[in-house]
Write an enzyme that holds these catalytic residues in place. Structure first.
Site, mmCIF file in Angstrom:
data_model
loop_
_atom_site.group_PDB
_atom_site.id
_atom_site.type_symbol
_atom_site.label_atom_id
_atom_site.label_comp_id
_atom_site.label_asym_id
_atom_site.label_seq_id
_atom_site.Cartn_x
_atom_site.Cartn_y
_atom_site.Cartn_z
ATOM 1 N N TYR A 1 -5.682 3.475 -10.787
ATOM 2 C CA TYR A 1 -5.423 2.917 -9.542
ATOM 3 C C TYR A 1 -4.693 3.927 -8.519
ATOM 4 C CZ TYR A 1 -3.106 -0.222 -5.909
ATOM 5 O OH TYR A 1 -2.827 -0.663 -4.842
ATOM 6 N N SER B 1 -2.394 2.538 -0.647
ATOM 7 C CA SER B 1 -1.054 2.351 -1.444
ATOM 8 C C SER B 1 0.005 3.493 -1.358
ATOM 9 C CB SER B 1 -1.374 1.558 -2.709
ATOM 10 O OG SER B 1 -0.083 1.596 -3.520
#
Length: 281
Positions: A181, A158
């Protein structure tokens, strides 16, 4: 050289290839699976949710011309990764494409991030699972691979792995941040580089795709709260990502068109990263 076939149909051909996409029952995983099935590959999707897997597999299989099958699996542990690999080996003697897409996120206030759900689960699924599943399937990937037709590992990271701000993503409630994350995706980026170095002698490429904003389970809160327009407001290209954007990179990284590319980290974010750098200057 002049007689070499450089046509799109040859370079990007994945017809008959076998692919495994973890987290293939939703979001970006389904986009990868759909791109491969629609171009003639035999695709296995895997996750913990059998009902969701069956619905997606049936829909993609019906669309063809490739085929889609599913395996119920939990890749957050070594045991789960080994079990998935063993089941795939029972069904197939060769794997051409592995897409490590399964992932989890957790938003929480800075001073109240739960250890088990906020860190242990996120790091286990997002990082440890990528490593152990790749290890478990290395022999299947390496079989019959060569430098012009290597096997391909595609890790879904990501742009969050490059973002140093944990609280301004629009993906969590006000006052909540995605510390684990973002950190996990930075780890996936480096793990991609390490695996690329490790596996290139076995003719296996390892690359990372770094999506920006796409419709998925992880961005559902942001889409509900801010809408697509709000979620894409920081994107210079003026929109969020769509399945065709994923399909393009899926076919490139899963075919011989990318045979000489390994260790790459490729953002798909409509220019959000470069736009942010430009603004900072």
């Amino acid at each position: 050289m002049a007689s070499e076939d450089l046509s799109v149909s040859n370079l990007y051909n994945i017809k008959g290839k076998v692919a495994l996409v973890t987290g293939g029952g939703s979001g970006i995983g389904t986009m990868f699976a759909s791109a491969y099935v629609q171009n003639g590959a035999k695709v296995y999707i895997a996750s913990r949710k059998e009902k969701q897997l069956k619905e997606v597999a049936d829909a993609l299989d019906k669309k063809g011309p490739g085929s889609c099958h599913y395996i119920v699996a939990d890749v957050s542990s070594k045991a789960g990764c080994d079990a998935l690999a063993e089941e795939l080996k029972r069904r197939e003697s060769k794997l051409h494409i592995l897409v490590n897409n399964s992932g989890a996120t957790w938003g929480a206030p800075y001073n109240d991030v739960p250890e088990k759900e906020g860190w242990d689960r996120v790091m286990s699924l997002n990082v440890k699972g990528v490593f152990y599943l790749t290890v478990a399937l290395t022999d299947l990937l390496a079989k019959d691979s060569d430098s012009f037709n290597p096997a391909h590992v595609i890790n879904i990271s990501s742009v969050a792995g490059l973002n140093t701000v944990a609280t301004e993503s629009g993906l969590a409630s006000d006052g909540h941040g995605l510390w684990s994350y973002n950190t996990s995706k930075a780890a996936v980026n480096h793990l991609t580089s390490v695996l690329a170095s490790t596996l290139s002698p076995r003719c296996i490429t390892v690359n990372a795709v770094l999506p920006g904003i796409f419709p998925s389970k992880m961005t559902a809160f942001g889409y509900k709260t801010h809408g697509e327009k709000g979620m894409s407001s920081g994107t210079p290209m003026g929109r969020a990502g769509h399945p065709r954007d994923i399909a393009g990179i899926a076919l490139f990284l899963g075919s011989s068109a990318s045979a000489h590319i390994t260790g790459a980290h490729i953002p798909i974010d409509g220019g959000a990263l470069v736009g942010r750098v430009k603004a900072a200057l």
